[in-house]
Scaffold this motif. Structure first.
Motif, PDB file in Angstrom:
ATOM      1  N   VAL A 433       0.444  -1.267  -0.163  1.00  0.00           N
ATOM      2  CA  VAL A 433       0.422  -0.052   0.232  1.00  0.00           C
ATOM      3  C   VAL A 433       0.449   1.316   0.102  1.00  0.00           C
ATOM      4  O   VAL A 433       1.024   2.293  -0.506  1.00  0.00           O
ATOM      5  N   ARG A 434       1.580   1.669   0.895  1.00  0.00           N
ATOM      6  CA  ARG A 434       2.747   2.315   0.664  1.00  0.00           C
ATOM      7  C   ARG A 434       3.347   2.909  -0.372  1.00  0.00           C
ATOM      8  O   ARG A 434       3.631   4.021  -0.450  1.00  0.00           O
ATOM      9  N   SER A 435       4.122   1.183  -1.350  1.00  0.00           N
ATOM     10  CA  SER A 435       4.850   1.554  -2.076  1.00  0.00           C
ATOM     11  C   SER A 435       3.491   2.187  -3.860  1.00  0.00           C
ATOM     12  O   SER A 435       4.201   2.958  -4.030  1.00  0.00           O
ATOM     13  N   LEU A 436       2.432   2.024  -3.274  1.00  0.00           N
ATOM     14  CA  LEU A 436       1.685   2.631  -3.645  1.00  0.00           C
ATOM     15  C   LEU A 436       1.064   4.106  -3.969  1.00  0.00           C
ATOM     16  O   LEU A 436       0.069   4.672  -4.387  1.00  0.00           O
ATOM     17  N   GLY A 437       1.452   4.282  -2.473  1.00  0.00           N
ATOM     18  CA  GLY A 437       1.728   6.069  -2.444  1.00  0.00           C
ATOM     19  C   GLY A 437       0.237   5.505  -1.478  1.00  0.00           C
ATOM     20  O   GLY A 437      -0.944   7.149  -1.487  1.00  0.00           O
ATOM     21  N   GLY A 438      -0.419   4.643  -0.623  1.00  0.00           N
ATOM     22  CA  GLY A 438      -2.277   5.202  -0.297  1.00  0.00           C
ATOM     23  C   GLY A 438      -1.260   5.359   1.014  1.00  0.00           C
ATOM     24  O   GLY A 438      -0.021   4.508   1.500  1.00  0.00           O
ATOM     25  N   GLU A 439      -2.676   4.628   2.230  1.00  0.00           N
ATOM     26  CA  GLU A 439      -2.295   4.361   3.795  1.00  0.00           C
ATOM     27  C   GLU A 439      -3.274   3.047   4.085  1.00  0.00           C
ATOM     28  O   GLU A 439      -4.192   2.571   3.542  1.00  0.00           O
ATOM     29  N   ILE A 440      -2.886   2.609   4.788  1.00  0.00           N
ATOM     30  CA  ILE A 440      -4.221   1.677   5.685  1.00  0.00           C
ATOM     31  C   ILE A 440      -3.644   1.492   6.973  1.00  0.00           C
ATOM     32  O   ILE A 440      -3.164   1.964   7.521  1.00  0.00           O
ATOM     33  N   ALA A 441      -5.143   1.507   7.105  1.00  0.00           N
ATOM     34  CA  ALA A 441      -4.995   1.673   8.866  1.00  0.00           C
ATOM     35  C   ALA A 441      -6.251   0.994   9.647  1.00  0.00           C
ATOM     36  O   ALA A 441      -6.567  -0.234   9.119  1.00  0.00           O
ATOM     37  N   VAL A 442      -6.359   0.775  10.779  1.00  0.00           N
ATOM     38  CA  VAL A 442      -7.258  -1.064  11.932  1.00  0.00           C
ATOM     39  C   VAL A 442      -7.687  -0.177  12.704  1.00  0.00           C
ATOM     40  O   VAL A 442      -6.885   0.628  12.727  1.00  0.00           O
ATOM     41  N   VAL A 454      -8.129   0.541   3.231  1.00  0.00           N
ATOM     42  CA  VAL A 454      -7.305   1.271   2.549  1.00  0.00           C
ATOM     43  C   VAL A 454      -7.744   2.065   1.931  1.00  0.00           C
ATOM     44  O   VAL A 454      -8.551   2.341   0.835  1.00  0.00           O
ATOM     45  N   LEU A 455      -6.523   3.178   1.929  1.00  0.00           N
ATOM     46  CA  LEU A 455      -6.985   4.132   0.846  1.00  0.00           C
ATOM     47  C   LEU A 455      -5.783   3.996   0.048  1.00  0.00           C
ATOM     48  O   LEU A 455      -5.053   4.209   0.528  1.00  0.00           O
ATOM     49  N   LEU A 456      -6.253   4.888  -1.963  1.00  0.00           N
ATOM     50  CA  LEU A 456      -5.524   5.094  -2.883  1.00  0.00           C
ATOM     51  C   LEU A 456      -5.543   5.493  -3.454  1.00  0.00           C
ATOM     52  O   LEU A 456      -6.543   5.793  -3.884  1.00  0.00           O
TER      53      LEU A 456
END
Length: 598
Positions: A433-442, A454-456
């Motif tokens: 996700v980070r490599s695609l410029g996004g964020e992940i939260a739990v 997941v936000l992309l």
């Protein structure tokens, strides 16, 4: 009897002045004994009769010598020189003792603060005499708790005999290194590497120096690397299976479609009931084969190590992952889809699918089996207010404790039982996700479930001309053509012959034979070539043909049932020839052929 002479009296007084002091260090004693003896012998004093067992202050010694009158000023000068040397030697010895003490203190501090599990024991009995704090910590008890115990006490009962044999070998002077299992105070065990060496000190008993290293973390890493290696092997297996399935699947589907079309065209001799039954049977077979095709396509997508990044249909990638876990998911929870409008994202479809697959796998493992009516996994796709694509996986499983949440993205961290998880799932998701410029939260609550969001970034909009492949004009005249089919599966040529009934189709199973016919001057309007063949591959065939007859090379259509690797994708881009994946749709092949003939 004659009384003492003046010299004897003076000597006696000097001796009494020396008799009360402390014992000199051995080196000083020797120097004083030699140097002063020589001086006083030259002066006629019987130095051999002295008892050199006291510390003599230089001033005191000189004062005594002068008071006694036993030495002349010349001898006194020599005596002062000798005593000055004595002082220097004493200072040197004191400095050596201080340096040795400081070195010992430094080593003691290093051992105290290091992770080395060190111990010193009596060689004969194995009784522990010195124990480092790290070793005590490894065994779960204070240093005082280990002191007095023996080395064999540290080993698990089943390992003790082997460990004793190693200790016996070390007592002979042969250093030992071995892996074993040691036991803690509470009865738990840990894998360890043990080094044992024999040391001897002058005048002291022989001792064993032992170094213990906890191998638990290394063993865990080795296990994780083994799992990763198996996963890599599984990817290669999936690619191989896909290739082997796609070849027969190509002619199964084509023949079923041919049978279905033939049945509908020539059904006068059959009753309406028979026609319907046969058509339904063939349609069901087509649906089953198409389902197998979709599974294989999903495997290919998941195992493909492509580096291509482009616009990805998020819903398609999500549905691919859902199909792969469906059998496990339906036994544990209801699947609820909330699919709204969502933009495409610039990504690798396989990587995006892996993220969703890992999140779905975690949701499945968080819910108990056999209670699907009580639990749900909710998949939400939507567009965020800032235009980003949102993928949300929510379950009603066990939830994650608050103290564990900060650790869930650490590599190899897992709360699952041994053999269930690798501890890499969320770590891999976060990296992708980070490599695609996004964020992940739990977000999680124990007993209520977990939500992973997941936000992309949305992919930039592209023009229709850049995203849509040109189709052949439906009004363009299509002439009859000669078509050369090169495939190591002979049935593929028969399938293509049925798919292109208006053209002359010639089948060849070896690329070398096809190349020889073309180089001899035989001409074909279309060449359909399999990419992966056992001897000369389709890529090698195209390279040779392009060197000898570039115009013929531009007429090639590639077909392949293998996974599109980076090498294959680079070839496709370089060659600029059209290509189809097996099992291909007959109408898609006809459009390509018609497009090249126009």
């Amino acid at each position: 009897m004659a009384g003492p002479t003046p010299r004897d009296a003076r000597t006696s007084r000097f001796e009494r002045l020396l008799g009360w002091a402390e014992v000199l260090p051995p080196t000083c004693f020797i120097i004083l004994g030699v140097g002063v003896s020589e001086v006083l012998t030259a002066a006629g004093v019987a130095a051999s009769s002295w008892a050199f067992h006291g510390r003599v202050a230089t001033d005191f010694l000189v004062t005594g010598a002068v008071a006694s009158g036993v030495v002349s000023s010349a001898v006194l000068t020599l005596l002062v020189s000798v005593l000055s040397r004595l002082r220097g030697v004493e200072r040197s010895l004191a400095e050596q003792r201080r340096s040795a003490s400081e070195a010992q203190l430094r080593w003691a501090r290093i051992v105290e603060h290091s992770d080395w599990g060190l111990a010193v024991s009596e060689a004969a009995s194995g009784k522990l005499e010195l124990v480092s704090p790290a070793l005590a910590k490894l065994h779960g008890e204070p240093v005082e708790g280990l002191m007095g115990r023996t080395l064999p006490d540290l080993f698990e009962a089943r390992e003790r005999a082997a460990a004793l044999a190693r200790l016996d070998a070390a007592r002979t002077g042969t250093s030992q290194r071995f892996e074993t299992v040691q036991v803690r105070r509470d009865g738990s065990t840990f894998p360890a590497q043990v080094d044992v060496a024999l040391i001897r000190t002058a005048g002291g008993p022989a001792e064993l120096v032992v170094n213990v290293q906890d191998l638990g973390e290394r063993k865990r890493l080795e296990t994780q690397l083994t799992v990763a290696d198996r996963l890599a092997s599984l990817g290669m297996l999936a690619a191989g299976v896909a290739h082997e399935i796609n070849n027969p699947l190509a002619y199964i589907l084509s023949n079923l479609r041919f049978a279905s079309e033939t049945l509908r065209a020539a059904s006068e001799s059959l009753s309406p009931c028979q026609r319907t039954e046969l058509a339904d049977a063939i349609d069901e077979a087509i649906q089953g084969a198409a389902r197998v095709r979709d599974v294989v396509r999903d495997l290919k997508s998941y195992s493909r190590p492509t580096t291509d990044v482009g616009p990805v249909d998020v819903q398609r990638a999500v549905e691919t992952s859902v199909r792969m876990v469906w059998n496990d998911l339906r036994l544990r929870a209801r699947l609820v889809r909330e699919y709204g409008s969502i933009p495409q994202v610039d990504a690798k479809e396989a990587q995006l699918g892996q993220v969703v697959l890992n999140l779905l796998g975690n949701a499945i493992q968080a819910t108990p089996e056999g209670r699907a009516d009580q639990h749900e996994v909710r998949l939400t796709l939507r567009t965020a207010a800032d235009g980003r694509a949102v993928i949300e996986v929510r379950d009603t499983g066990a939830g994650i404790p608050a103290e564990v949440l900060p650790k869930i993205f650490e590599p190899f961290y897992t709360t699952k039982p041994a053999g269930v998880g690798t501890g890499l799932g969320l770590y891999v998701c976060q990296n992708i996700v980070r490599s695609l410029g996004g964020e992940i939260a739990v977000e999680s609550e124990v007993g209520r479930g977990t939500t992973v969001r997941v936000l992309l970034p949305a992919a930039p909009e592209r023009s229709a001309a850049a995203t849509e492949a040109p189709e052949a004009s439906s009004t363009a005249p299509v002439r009859k053509a000669r078509v050369l089919v090169i495939d190591d599966e002979p049935v593929i040529a028969l399938v293509i012959q049925r798919t292109l009934p208006h053209h002359e189709v010639v089948g060849v199973t070896r690329a070398e034979d096809a190349l020889a016919r073309l180089l001899k001057g035989e001409r074909f309007d279309i060449i359909i070539c399999d990419l992966m063949m056992p001897e000369m591959t389709g890529m090698q065939f195209h390279a040779e043909l392009d060197r000898a007859a570039p115009a013929e090379a531009r007429r090639v259509i590639f077909i392949s049932g293998a996974t599109s690797t980076d090498r294959v994708q680079e070839f496709y881009q370089r060659a600029q020839n059209p290509h189809l994946d097996k099992p291909f749709d007959g109408s898609a092949l006809r459009r390509l052929v018609d497009g090249l003939l126009c």
